[in-house]
Scaffold this motif. Structure first.
Motif, short mmCIF file in Angstrom:
data_model
loop_
_atom_site.label_atom_id
_atom_site.label_comp_id
_atom_site.label_asym_id
_atom_site.label_seq_id
_atom_site.Cartn_x
_atom_site.Cartn_y
_atom_site.Cartn_z
N GLU A 179 0.85 -1.19 0.00
CA GLU A 179 0.00 0.00 0.00
C GLU A 179 0.89 1.24 0.00
OE1 GLU A 179 -3.83 2.07 2.23
OE2 GLU A 179 -2.83 0.38 3.19
N TYR A 180 0.56 2.18 -0.89
CA TYR A 180 1.37 3.39 -1.01
C TYR A 180 0.53 4.48 -1.66
CZ TYR A 180 5.63 6.21 -1.97
OH TYR A 180 6.59 7.18 -2.01
N SER A 181 0.44 5.61 -1.02
CA SER A 181 -0.32 6.74 -1.55
C SER A 181 0.08 7.98 -0.76
CB SER A 181 -1.83 6.51 -1.40
OG SER A 181 -2.23 6.64 -0.04
N LEU A 182 -0.47 9.11 -1.12
CA LEU A 182 -0.25 10.33 -0.35
C LEU A 182 -0.72 10.20 1.09
CD1 LEU A 182 -1.21 12.96 -3.05
CD2 LEU A 182 0.91 13.02 -1.73
N LEU A 183 -1.65 9.29 1.34
CA LEU A 183 -2.15 9.08 2.70
C LEU A 183 -1.40 8.00 3.45
CD1 LEU A 183 -6.03 9.30 2.16
CD2 LEU A 183 -4.37 11.13 2.58
N GLU A 184 -0.62 7.18 2.76
CA GLU A 184 0.13 6.09 3.40
C GLU A 184 1.51 5.99 2.76
OE1 GLU A 184 1.81 4.20 5.38
OE2 GLU A 184 -0.14 3.61 6.19
N ARG A 185 2.49 6.65 3.41
CA ARG A 185 3.83 6.72 2.85
C ARG A 185 4.84 5.94 3.70
NH1 ARG A 185 5.01 12.94 1.39
NH2 ARG A 185 7.01 11.96 0.83
N GLY A 186 4.36 5.01 4.51
CA GLY A 186 5.23 4.30 5.43
C GLY A 186 6.36 3.54 4.77
N ILE A 187 6.15 3.08 3.53
CA ILE A 187 7.21 2.28 2.90
C ILE A 187 8.43 3.11 2.53
CG2 ILE A 187 5.52 0.63 1.99
CD1 ILE A 187 6.08 1.79 -0.80
N GLU A 188 8.31 4.44 2.63
CA GLU A 188 9.46 5.28 2.32
C GLU A 188 10.55 5.18 3.38
OE1 GLU A 188 8.14 9.25 1.64
OE2 GLU A 188 6.82 8.70 -0.03
N ARG A 189 10.18 4.75 4.59
CA ARG A 189 11.16 4.69 5.67
C ARG A 189 12.26 3.67 5.36
NH1 ARG A 189 6.20 5.01 8.71
NH2 ARG A 189 6.05 7.02 9.81
N GLU A 190 11.87 2.46 4.98
CA GLU A 190 12.88 1.41 4.78
C GLU A 190 12.67 0.57 3.53
OE1 GLU A 190 13.27 -0.93 8.35
OE2 GLU A 190 14.69 0.51 9.17
N LEU A 191 11.42 0.34 3.13
CA LEU A 191 11.21 -0.60 2.03
C LEU A 191 11.69 -0.04 0.70
CD1 LEU A 191 8.69 -3.27 1.58
CD2 LEU A 191 8.89 -1.68 -0.34
#
Length: 332
Positions: A179-191
């Motif tokens: 999951e990746y969007s302007l509302l969910e950017r968590g994967i930018e930290r490490e993935l």
């Protein structure tokens, strides 16, 4: 439509993918056929599905459409396995279950191979090596061309990619569907940094923030929307909160200035993020899909992209901030 390599692999995919999660449930076969025709006419090639979508009906619909709408070798079919309807074991990534699921998927799809096969979530009961060996067996048998994972934590994805790269003959991990969007950017930290280092690309599911970034929920919950439905309501309500609202308003403002829809702005932003091979479009109707495909003609001005980055930014603390970088030699 532009084509992109999936990670550092030889598999080329359209930079927008067509999702089929609602096919066989909310989207009937005739509407699915209309969607596929529109997608193909726009130059799209990547179809995303899973063995659990519609309890297998989504794959069956795809199989029926492949008979007469498009030659098999002109589409890239990505499917997944590892989730089950069993309460006692909702995730089963054992070799036996995965390979049985793959055979069932192939029967429903009416093909002897899938282009990309992904493990649909981590399974704490099965040894990691057993799960990954199933990918090797599937690729070696010719039933699968490329392998990936979905919804794994960043460390799990990195572990899988590293393990597969450690010995000749293992199937490389070329994709992580997240999951990746302007509302969910968590994967930018490490993935995403892991993908840059290890060579896998990201397929972004729910790039419209579960529909919230279209702006349809700014003044309530329409009765015909997913937020108002019994089986999707909780899924959407996660993003019906103040932080999301401020991001949506920024998207709406940008769209107004550009003379396009909020949907187009949100999709253009995610499509051009470093490491993303393709966002997955999850339209319920042909009309919705046509609106989403218009984003292919939009490139966001740098100042608007930066403004959206800023309003939706996530906190990156120690130790993630020490290692976040995106090698331009990989992402181009």
């Amino acid at each position: 439509m532009h084509q992109r390599p999936l990670g550092r692999s030889g598999l080329a995919v359209s930079r927008l993918a067509l999702g089929t999660m609602t096919w066989g449930r909310d989207t009937d076969p005739d509407d699915a056929a209309d969607q596929l025709k529109i997608f193909l006419e726009a130059g799209g090639t990547l179809l995303d599905t899973a063995d659990v979508y519609g309890d297998g009906d989504a794959e069956s619909v795809i199989g029926s459409l492949l008979d007469h709408l498009v030659p098999r070798d002109e589409v890239v079919i990505a499917t997944k396995a590892g989730l089950t309807p069993r309460r006692y074991r909702p995730r089963d990534a054992s070799r036996g279950n995965l390979l049985r699921s793959l055979d069932a998927s192939l029967r429903r799809l009416g093909t002897d191979y899938v282009d990309l096969w992904q493990i649909h979530g981590s399974d704490g009961q099965t040894p990691f090596e057993e799960t990954l060996a199933a990918l090797d067996q599937a690729v070696a048998s010719g039933r699968v061309r490329y392998a990936g994972v979905s919804n794994f934590a960043a460390w799990q994805t990195a572990r899988a990619a590293t393990w597969q790269a450690a010995f000749p003959g293992r199937a490389p991990i070329v994709a992580a569907q997240m999951e990746y969007s302007l509302l969910e950017r968590g994967i930018e930290r490490e993935l995403l940094p892991a993908g840059a280092a290890l060579g896998f690309g990201v397929l972004a599911w729910s790039p419209l923030g579960r529909g919230v970034l279209t702006g349809k929920y700014r003044n309530g919950r329409p009765l015909d929307s997913r937020a108002a439905s019994e089986h999707m309501g909780e899924f959407v309500r996660t993003y019906l909160e103040p932080r999301s609202s401020s991001i949506v308003e920024a998207v709406v403002t940008a769209a107004g200035g550009l003379g396009v829809s909020p949907l187009e702005v949100a999709l253009a932003w995610i499509r051009d993020r470093p490491g993303v091979a393709a966002p997955i479009l999850g339209a319920r109707t042909a009309g919705q899909l046509q609106g989403a495909l218009r984003s292919e003609q939009l490139t966001l001005p740098a100042e608007i992209a930066f403004a959206l980055d800023d309003v939706s930014a996530i906190e990156v603390g120690y130790p993630e901030r020490e290692g976040v970088s995106y090698p331009t030699t990989y992402f181009g």
